[in-house]
Design an enzyme around this catalytic site. Sequence first.
Site, PDB file in Angstrom:
ATOM      1  CE  LYS A 155      -0.606  -0.414   4.950  1.00 51.66           C
ATOM      2  NZ  LYS A 155       0.086  -1.723   4.997  1.00 51.66           N
ATOM      3  CD  GLU A 210      -9.267  -6.091  -4.998  1.00 55.24           C
ATOM      4  OE1 GLU A 210      -9.495  -5.332  -4.043  1.00 55.24           O
ATOM      5  OE2 GLU A 210      -9.879  -6.067  -6.065  1.00 55.24           O
ATOM      6  CB  VAL A 230      -7.426  -1.165  -0.563  1.00 54.41           C
ATOM      7  CG1 VAL A 230      -8.604  -0.596   0.219  1.00 54.41           C
ATOM      8  CG2 VAL A 230      -6.549  -0.058  -1.086  1.00 54.41           C
ATOM      9  N   GLY A 275      -7.023  -6.055   2.287  1.00 52.38           N
ATOM     10  CA  GLY A 275      -6.509  -7.434   2.286  1.00 52.38           C
ATOM     11  C   GLY A 275      -7.259  -8.322   1.317  1.00 52.38           C
ATOM     12  CB  ILE A 320     -12.291  -7.044   1.233  1.00 50.86           C
ATOM     13  CG1 ILE A 320     -12.300  -7.450   2.706  1.00 50.86           C
ATOM     14  CG2 ILE A 320     -13.666  -6.599   0.775  1.00 50.86           C
ATOM     15  CD1 ILE A 320     -12.621  -6.299   3.651  1.00 50.86           C
ATOM     16  CD  GLU A 342       3.609  -4.982  13.433  1.00 46.51           C
ATOM     17  OE1 GLU A 342       4.740  -5.299  13.865  1.00 46.51           O
ATOM     18  OE2 GLU A 342       3.085  -5.521  12.438  1.00 46.51           O
ATOM     19  CG  ASP A 345      -2.703   0.025   7.671  1.00 44.69           C
ATOM     20  OD1 ASP A 345      -1.898  -0.536   6.914  1.00 44.69           O
ATOM     21  OD2 ASP A 345      -3.892  -0.347   7.805  1.00 44.69           O
ATOM     22  CE  LYS A 403      -4.626  -1.344   4.622  1.00 45.82           C
ATOM     23  NZ  LYS A 403      -5.003  -2.087   5.859  1.00 45.82           N
ATOM     24  N   GLY A 444      -3.727 -10.568   7.210  1.00 44.14           N
ATOM     25  CA  GLY A 444      -3.480 -11.992   7.416  1.00 44.14           C
ATOM     26  C   GLY A 444      -2.837 -12.577   6.187  1.00 44.14           C
TER      27      GLY A 444
END
Lengths: 406, 406
Positions: free
Chosen positions: B100, B124, B127, B129, B131, B185, B196, B200, B297
Amino acid sequence: MVKIAVLGYGTVGSGVVEVLRTNQKVIDERLGEELRIKYVLDLRDFPDDPVQELITHDFEDIVNDDEVKIVVEVMGGIEPAYTFVKRSLEAGKSVATSNKALVAKHGAELLRTAKEKNVNFLFEASVGGGIPILRPLHSSLTGDVIEEITGILNGTTNYMMTKMFYEGADYDEVLEEAQDNGFAERNPEADVEGYDACRKIAILSSIISGKQVDFEDIYCEGITKITAEDMKYAKAMGMTIKLLATCKRDGGKLNAMVAPCLLRAEHPLFSVNGVFNSIFVHGNMLGDAMFYGSGAGKLPTASAVVGDIVEEARNLDRNLGVMWSSEKLTLEDRRDVERRFFVRVKGDREELQEQVAAVFGMVQFVQAEGLSGEFGFVTEEMPEGSYEEKAERFGGQILGMIRVEE
Amino acid sequence: MVKIAVLGYGTVGSGVVEVLRTNQKVIDERLGEELRIKYVLDLRDFPDDPVQELITHDFEDIVNDDEVKIVVEVMGGIEPAYTFVKRSLEAGKSVATSNKALVAKHGAELLRTAKEKNVNFLFEASVGGGIPILRPLHSSLTGDVIEEITGILNGTTNYMMTKMFYEGADYDEVLEEAQDNGFAERNPEADVEGYDACRKIAILSSIISGKQVDFEDIYCEGITKITAEDMKYAKAMGMTIKLLATCKRDGGKLNAMVAPCLLRAEHPLFSVNGVFNSIFVHGNMLGDAMFYGSGAGKLPTASAVVGDIVEEARNLDRNLGVMWSSEKLTLEDRRDVERRFFVRVKGDREELQEQVAAVFGMVQFVQAEGLSGEFGFVTEEMPEGSYEEKAERFGGQILGMIRVEE
């Protein structure tokens, strides 16, 4: 310029015209050229509507016009829709349709014709109205084996189930209200008996298996037997009842079903309320995903049709390769599918619980508020055939059974 | 056979290898030919992993190999990712990435290079993950003017907000727990400060506007100031607090923001809990739609990357025409965007309510259970600049402000 023809100026057809006119500028920009309607086919005339100058009463005008590259079938029903679509494809025109009956019955054949003619046959709007689901399955979720699709695919029945859940109303009451509000037809059979959802899950099952799944082979149970009492039990268990259309891989087989099911509060479909539709997808790599939106309605459905038109205009003379062969898929026998069952029994729990245990084994008993002279229980997981055999063997009076969706 | 190279054998890279190996058969079937990994670029060796035979330490092996048609960049960071991606595209190879930071910064330029070389640059997974959202925007929602995209785009912060809502826990507590569980983290800044999510929403804003939206121009506020008390007020109003990344059309302008917002129970994003992500889209024809799934993930992200790889393999030597020019878009000034504001004030409501009314006009007062010595209120809709001016003028002590998402 890409010229198109719209077959049928009913609800969806007039929506398609409206979407194309309202968003003409951005659609042309996205396509890189102008997209214009050359004909609208309808038996009627519309003297007070600007569409009148595009109206033709003769399909031959369209099919014989080489300028027309895309035909939009939004008439509904099998005939003459099937003949018009087939002839359009054979004439080298791409077709976009919202017609679930046509797609469920003739999808495989029409896809094959489109492939032979190197054009496209797209039908995003036939499942889930405005919700993009077929193209994501075909173009985005291609790294996954799709192990499950479970959808709330009918807005009318979801509106009714939502009312029954939140207001404690009974079936007849909410049906009448839905009819008065225009959310249900005067003859509501196609919705409440699950026939509409059944055609849609047949299409989804065919798409993910690549084979022909006939809707007649899918077990289909509507919501007509769901009562206010059932909802009380659902609430007591922290669950709700939704009409689900589902298709799952079980080992090498696929099973599919339309039926009202108990759904736990953590399930993504639990909070899909009112006339909205939603489609839950589980991929072996992706995990859980869900697509939510308006499953019907003039403009959402037309939006999906126009999405197909643009995709076809971008791919004139290039088949996108949607796979769905005419080879018939044999679904797993409903009686072999394992799940838990919620059972309502007439009588006194104290008196009957030994008998329940003797027949059904370990169960969880449920007592709903304000209900006396009856009780409920949820079985362990078992094949539906076993459940049926036990239910027959059980001496007590079973008032109803609802499947539990895990 | 289509041969590909994977740059980076970290979490996502090893996920991509796993997806391609596990689902090799169905992927080959869908593509109509074999898709195989020829190289995996990493500085390290993996002697106990079958991937070792594909490992190269030298990018030149890949960029100079004409057999490699698709390069998968899953290294993360700007350099050397940018150089490798740029050189791959210039060498006529398509690129798929989950990066990203790279896309937000160099997306427009890399898309232009891909177009010049008649290959593709797809992202894809950058943004949401797993989806599917970018391809549906580009290929399905093409009949619509997208008027709003509002997303829960960061799983870590959504996990934390969910915990705070359901368990009444305070920020520091849930952060520690999220860190212990591996959901956050040790240095959580990129998540909790909203950076983050900001990258996105910058990508999504660029995609729907077709112009360059720099993430540095987007107002970005994290969740670090959200307290257990704020959640009590939210509950008292029947709302929740979520970190939302949003982009809306307002007349001719686009506004974008990342900030914690109050969300009513009827909003489709209300019940998106835990580490799940979800993206709400409003189209002028489609109405409301929502896409839900695992936003991060290893395997969900890899699933989206593989979806891009398959799409590129189907379109070798054919640019799919994603539009996003380098022309910079000036966003609407945050101070001009109108909304309602929830304000927490220290002091006694009886004493201060006239002063509140004098400065803020009509407000709705809120009292949260168990909180004394303070009160809250929600303003009418007003531009954020007006709110700030009023807040400064207000003599009382403002403890905090949270925007209300309608």
